[in-house]
Design an enzyme around this catalytic site. Structure first.
Site, PDB file in Angstrom:
ATOM      1  N   CYS A 138      16.961  -9.532  19.761  1.00  0.00           N
ATOM      2  CA  CYS A 138      17.354 -10.856  20.238  1.00  0.00           C
ATOM      3  C   CYS A 138      17.365 -11.870  19.102  1.00  0.00           C
ATOM      4  O   CYS A 138      16.326 -12.419  18.736  1.00  0.00           O
ATOM      5  CB  CYS A 138      16.414 -11.313  21.357  1.00  0.00           C
ATOM      6  SG  CYS A 138      16.846 -12.938  22.013  1.00  0.00           S
ATOM      7  N   CYS A 141      16.212 -15.360  19.983  1.00  0.00           N
ATOM      8  CA  CYS A 141      14.753 -15.509  20.077  1.00  0.00           C
ATOM      9  C   CYS A 141      14.104 -15.521  18.692  1.00  0.00           C
ATOM     10  O   CYS A 141      13.204 -16.313  18.428  1.00  0.00           O
ATOM     11  CB  CYS A 141      14.122 -14.341  20.841  1.00  0.00           C
ATOM     12  SG  CYS A 141      15.046 -13.795  22.275  1.00  0.00           S
ATOM     13  N   ASP A 142      14.532 -14.623  17.818  1.00  0.00           N
ATOM     14  CA  ASP A 142      13.753 -14.346  16.612  1.00  0.00           C
ATOM     15  C   ASP A 142      14.422 -14.756  15.300  1.00  0.00           C
ATOM     16  O   ASP A 142      13.796 -14.680  14.244  1.00  0.00           O
ATOM     17  CB  ASP A 142      13.434 -12.833  16.551  1.00  0.00           C
ATOM     18  CG  ASP A 142      12.612 -12.390  17.754  1.00  0.00           C
ATOM     19  OD1 ASP A 142      11.817 -13.211  18.257  1.00  0.00           O
ATOM     20  OD2 ASP A 142      12.775 -11.241  18.202  1.00  0.00           O
TER      21      ASP A 142
END
Ligand code: NAP
Length: 313
Positions: A138, A141-142
């Protein structure tokens, strides 16, 4: 076989990620006393992430597992009951709906399905162990953890293109590793990636091995045309090869698309079976965020509550 339980629940929630737990908070606060079958891997995809920096209300970020734990406590506080096992079979052909956990049968007037989706991984040896330590599925997200370093993203679809572009906001260089010599992605998305000066495409290439002690330090790549393998030093491996919705148990019972995502009726969480609602990634191949899952979990709870009322329950 154990005897069918006599009790008929108001609502059974299947799944316990942000969508399921938000449904649980709302339906328990509406006095529906929900039963949440949370699954053996309770908590969903956030259980495999570290810092979550984009969930509103946490200015300093929050660890994924902690976010799920406190959300579960919030649902518990209002009377949600949990069963930490997987659903093995369902029957939605007549009401009350039937849900089996092993040999145990549960019956309910309504159902909220929030079983989520699982990111597909490459199946490499060190991959699972290094999730959160350089390996991620992701970028949204990261990505922000990879400032001024080189990363690779595997895949040739729209997700890989979109995420590669997103990653260039942080990373100094992004390699798209693709197993063929043309992309599956739409032309506009592919062009955008290929015109980005920070992106280099490695065609006909696969990842053979992830190298590094406790975190990703390099990849061993293989060119499928020449057979040549070589090492590339970098710090992040993003996998964008698609997701699989967790809907095997609902096959033939609920309407789904070719990939298996549940189909909901326009602007609602109604599925093809009246009284069965869907929330979160199990019905969303587009946004796939914790906050959007929580949002649709709230929608499912409200749809369900109103539907139960219309049925005189
Ligand atoms: P996808 O379209 O299924 O693409 C998956 C990609 O991963 C393909 O290029 C595939 O290669 C590659 N791949 C699959 N398994 C692999 C493996 N084991 N090793 C190496 N490569 C592998 O998935 P997606 O990109 O996640 O997109 C899913 C859906 O969401 C699509 O309909 C897409 O259009 C949509 N989407 C739209 C947007 C947007 O419009 N903004 C953004 C994201 C996603 P091959 O090509 O060789 O099969």
């Amino acid at each position: 076989m154990s005897q069918p339980s006599q009790k008929i629940e108001n609502v059974i929630i299947i799944g316990s990620g942000p969508a399921g737990l938000t449904s649980a908070i709302y339906t328990s606060r509406a006095n529906l006393s929900p039963l949440c079958i949370e699954g053996e891997e309770a908590g969903g995809q956030l259980m495999t992430t570290t810092d979550v920096e984009n969930f509103p209300g946490f200015p300093k970020g929050v660890m994924g597992p902690e976010l799920m734990q406190i959300t579960r406590e919030q649902a518990s506080r209002f009377g949600t009951r949990f069963i930490t096992k997987n659903v093995s079979k369902v029957d939605f052909s007549s009401r009350p709906f039937k849900v089996w956990v092993g040999d145990d049968l549960y019956q309910s007037h309504s159902i909220i399905v929030s079983t989520g989706a699982s990111a597909k991984y490459l199946g490499l040896e060190r991959e699972t162990e290094l999730i959160g330590r350089g390996v991620s599925a992701c970028a949204t997200c990261d990505g922000a953890f990879f400032k001024d370093v080189e990363v690779a993203i595997v895949g040739g679809g729209d997700s890989a293109m979109e995420e590669a572009n997103f990653l260039t906001r942080f990373a100094s260089k992004v390699y798209i590793v693709h197993r063929r010599e043309s992309f599956r992605a739409s032309k506009i998305m592919a062009d955008r990636a290929m015109n980005n000066p920070k992106i280099e495409v490695l065609w006909n290439t696969v990842v053979d091995e992830i190298l590094g002690e406790n975190q990703v330090e390099a990849l061993r790549l293989k060119n499928l045309q020449s057979g040549e393998t070589y090492e590339k030093k970098l710090e992040g491996l993003f996998v964008a090869i698609g997701h699989k919705p967790n809907t095997d148990v609902f096959k033939g019972l609920l309407e789904m698309d070719d990939v298996g995502y549940l189909i909901t009726k326009d602007k609602s969480t109604y599925t093809s079976v009246e009284g069965v609602f869907a929330a979160g990634d199990v019905a969303d191949s587009v946004y796939r965020q914790a906050v959007t899952a929580a949002g649709t979990g709230c929608m499912a709870a409200i749809d369900c509550e109103r539907w139960l009322e219309s049925q005189g329950h």
